[in-house]
Design a protein around this motif. Structure first.
Motif, PDB file in Angstrom:
ATOM      1  N   ILE A 105      19.841  35.601   7.479  1.00 44.11           N
ATOM      2  CA  ILE A 105      19.822  36.391   6.262  1.00 44.11           C
ATOM      3  C   ILE A 105      21.149  37.127   6.168  1.00 44.11           C
ATOM      4  CG2 ILE A 105      18.744  38.305   5.019  1.00 44.11           C
ATOM      5  CD1 ILE A 105      16.136  37.655   6.505  1.00 44.11           C
ATOM      6  N   GLU A 106      21.859  36.929   5.049  1.00 46.15           N
ATOM      7  CA  GLU A 106      23.129  37.607   4.824  1.00 46.15           C
ATOM      8  C   GLU A 106      23.022  38.358   3.502  1.00 46.15           C
ATOM      9  OE1 GLU A 106      26.455  34.580   6.283  1.00 46.15           O
ATOM     10  OE2 GLU A 106      24.736  33.571   5.370  1.00 46.15           O
ATOM     11  N   GLU A 107      23.424  39.610   3.509  1.00 39.53           N
ATOM     12  CA  GLU A 107      23.257  40.431   2.300  1.00 39.53           C
ATOM     13  C   GLU A 107      24.465  41.339   2.091  1.00 39.53           C
ATOM     14  OE1 GLU A 107      20.072  43.560   0.238  1.00 39.53           O
ATOM     15  OE2 GLU A 107      19.519  42.435   2.050  1.00 39.53           O
ATOM     16  N   TYR A 108      24.864  41.429   0.821  1.00 38.91           N
ATOM     17  CA  TYR A 108      25.854  42.421   0.408  1.00 38.91           C
ATOM     18  C   TYR A 108      25.150  43.393  -0.521  1.00 38.91           C
ATOM     19  CZ  TYR A 108      29.263  44.716  -2.528  1.00 38.91           C
ATOM     20  OH  TYR A 108      29.956  45.676  -3.223  1.00 38.91           O
ATOM     21  N   ALA A 109      25.267  44.687  -0.253  1.00 39.93           N
ATOM     22  CA  ALA A 109      24.642  45.726  -1.073  1.00 39.93           C
ATOM     23  C   ALA A 109      25.721  46.630  -1.632  1.00 39.93           C
ATOM     24  CB  ALA A 109      23.653  46.538  -0.242  1.00 39.93           C
ATOM     25  N   ASN A 250      32.286  33.735  -1.856  1.00 35.92           N
ATOM     26  CA  ASN A 250      32.413  35.155  -2.177  1.00 35.92           C
ATOM     27  C   ASN A 250      31.986  36.019  -0.998  1.00 35.92           C
ATOM     28  OD1 ASN A 250      33.208  34.405  -4.737  1.00 35.92           O
ATOM     29  ND2 ASN A 250      31.260  34.905  -5.722  1.00 35.92           N
ATOM     30  N   TYR A 251      30.867  35.640  -0.367  1.00 39.24           N
ATOM     31  CA  TYR A 251      30.364  36.434   0.752  1.00 39.24           C
ATOM     32  C   TYR A 251      31.321  36.365   1.942  1.00 39.24           C
ATOM     33  CZ  TYR A 251      27.048  38.748   3.813  1.00 39.24           C
ATOM     34  OH  TYR A 251      26.458  39.645   4.655  1.00 39.24           O
ATOM     35  N   ASP A 252      31.844  35.190   2.215  1.00 42.25           N
ATOM     36  CA  ASP A 252      32.777  35.045   3.329  1.00 42.25           C
ATOM     37  C   ASP A 252      34.030  35.896   3.110  1.00 42.25           C
ATOM     38  OD1 ASP A 252      31.068  33.352   4.619  1.00 42.25           O
ATOM     39  OD2 ASP A 252      32.072  31.510   4.004  1.00 42.25           O
ATOM     40  N   LEU A 253      34.451  35.982   1.844  1.00 39.41           N
ATOM     41  CA  LEU A 253      35.620  36.812   1.543  1.00 39.41           C
ATOM     42  C   LEU A 253      35.287  38.290   1.741  1.00 39.41           C
ATOM     43  CD1 LEU A 253      38.504  37.082   0.573  1.00 39.41           C
ATOM     44  CD2 LEU A 253      37.670  37.010  -1.796  1.00 39.41           C
ATOM     45  N   LEU A 254      34.081  38.709   1.325  1.00 45.50           N
ATOM     46  CA  LEU A 254      33.653  40.090   1.546  1.00 45.50           C
ATOM     47  C   LEU A 254      33.620  40.420   3.034  1.00 45.50           C
ATOM     48  CD1 LEU A 254      30.729  40.445  -1.027  1.00 45.50           C
ATOM     49  CD2 LEU A 254      32.965  41.561  -1.128  1.00 45.50           C
ATOM     50  N   ARG A 255      33.154  39.462   3.833  1.00 49.77           N
ATOM     51  CA  ARG A 255      33.091  39.676   5.273  1.00 49.77           C
ATOM     52  C   ARG A 255      34.495  39.881   5.856  1.00 49.77           C
ATOM     53  NH1 ARG A 255      28.739  36.658   7.812  1.00 49.77           N
ATOM     54  NH2 ARG A 255      29.477  34.893   6.605  1.00 49.77           N
ATOM     55  N   ALA A 256      35.459  39.133   5.309  1.00 46.08           N
ATOM     56  CA  ALA A 256      36.834  39.263   5.788  1.00 46.08           C
ATOM     57  C   ALA A 256      37.459  40.584   5.336  1.00 46.08           C
ATOM     58  CB  ALA A 256      37.668  38.089   5.285  1.00 46.08           C
TER      59      ALA A 256
END
Length: 283
Positions: A105-109, A250-256
């Motif tokens: 589960i991966e989440e951006y809030a 998009n999520y991978d970029l946020l993680r970076a």
């Protein structure tokens, strides 16, 4: 295992209408799910989920169904509408089922603490902000349901969870100072679990593609990645794999762009200082 048909509400949802029409034409043709799977080259389990309105088909299936049943462009048009439909509230059950079966589960809030990480006190404040006139019993039921969701983090084999929190989540007050202080302390405690990673996306990171909403990615065994985007009043499930791939990027970029887990913990601790409960004045 016998497949049990779920009751559909085609008058409320295009996704349900698609499933209802699929079931109606299949039964009219006296065709089993297994036989239909052979004709359209889809697995029986996939067709069962689509017919039960629990999954949206890939782009090639509607045309195959129209050819199979001689329905012109019925399924193709329904599919086009279903892809544009916001995820109805009654489908939150589906999201819960997806979440309970997810291996990752991966989440951006962007605005508030994810439900899987909320304390009971913050959950109650959030629900009361959302519906200030709700009876206490209704709020308590909602809070308990959210707490029950968190049980999956304590399972013997819990999912791998990755949470990216916008810095606004740490700074925007929800309830009293004590509620925020305890919530941030709980973030740190939960982030120490070996299967949970918490990162903070600082304001300094600037703009990004997922600003203004929340994004969840669910990895289920032997199934394509599923994405779910949620705003303040509605959510959308994303199953088209091209669109899912965009959310993955998009999520991978946020993680970076986010702080490392260690630096994120440090930022959370700094934010906690702003929420230290005030001592009552001496009398």
């Amino acid at each position: 295992m016998t497949f049990e048909a779920r009751e559909l509400t085609p008058d409320r949802s295009v996704r349900d209408l698609f499933g209802a029409e699929l079931r109606r034409h299949r039964e009219r043709a006296e065709m089993s799910l297994r036989r239909l799977s052979e004709v359209v080259n889809y697995s029986k389990s996939q067709l069962a989920r689509i017919e039960a309105a629990e999954s949206l088909p890939y782009d090639d299936l509607p045309t195959k169904l129209d050819v199979c049943f001689g329905t012109g462009e019925l399924f193709a048009r329904l599919h086009t509408l279903a892809k544009k439909e916001p995820f109805p509230g009654k489908y939150r059950r589906v999201i819960s089922e997806i979440e309970s079966r997810a291996a990752v589960i991966e989440e951006y809030a962007c605005a508030t603490v994810p439900g899987l990480l909320q304390t009971r006190e913050l959950a109650e404040e959030s629900f009361r902000f959302g519906n200030p006139y709700a009876p206490d019993a209704e709020v308590e039921d909602l809070v308990q349901a959210r707490m029950d969701r968190q049980a999956l983090l304590e399972r013997p084999k819990p999912p791998r969870c990755w949470f990216i929190l916008d810095e606004a989540v740490l700074r925007r007050p929800v309830g009293k100072r004590k509620v925020m202080y305890q919530q941030l302390a709980y973030l740190i405690k939960t982030g120490m679990k070996p299967h949970v990673t918490v990162q903070v996306l600082p304001f300094a990171a600037g703009g990004h593609a997922e600003a203004g909403g929340s994004l969840m990615l669910y990895t289920l065994p032997h199934q394509p990645l599923t994405a779910y985007e949620e705003g303040s009043h509605s959510g959308t499930i994303i199953e088209n794999q091209n669109d899912v791939a965009t959310r993955r990027q998009n999520y991978d970029l946020l993680r970076a762009m986010a702080l490392s887990p260690r630096d994120s913990e440090a930022m959370i601790r700094v934010a906690m200082e702003d929420w230290t409960p005030c001592e009552p004045p001496l009398t």
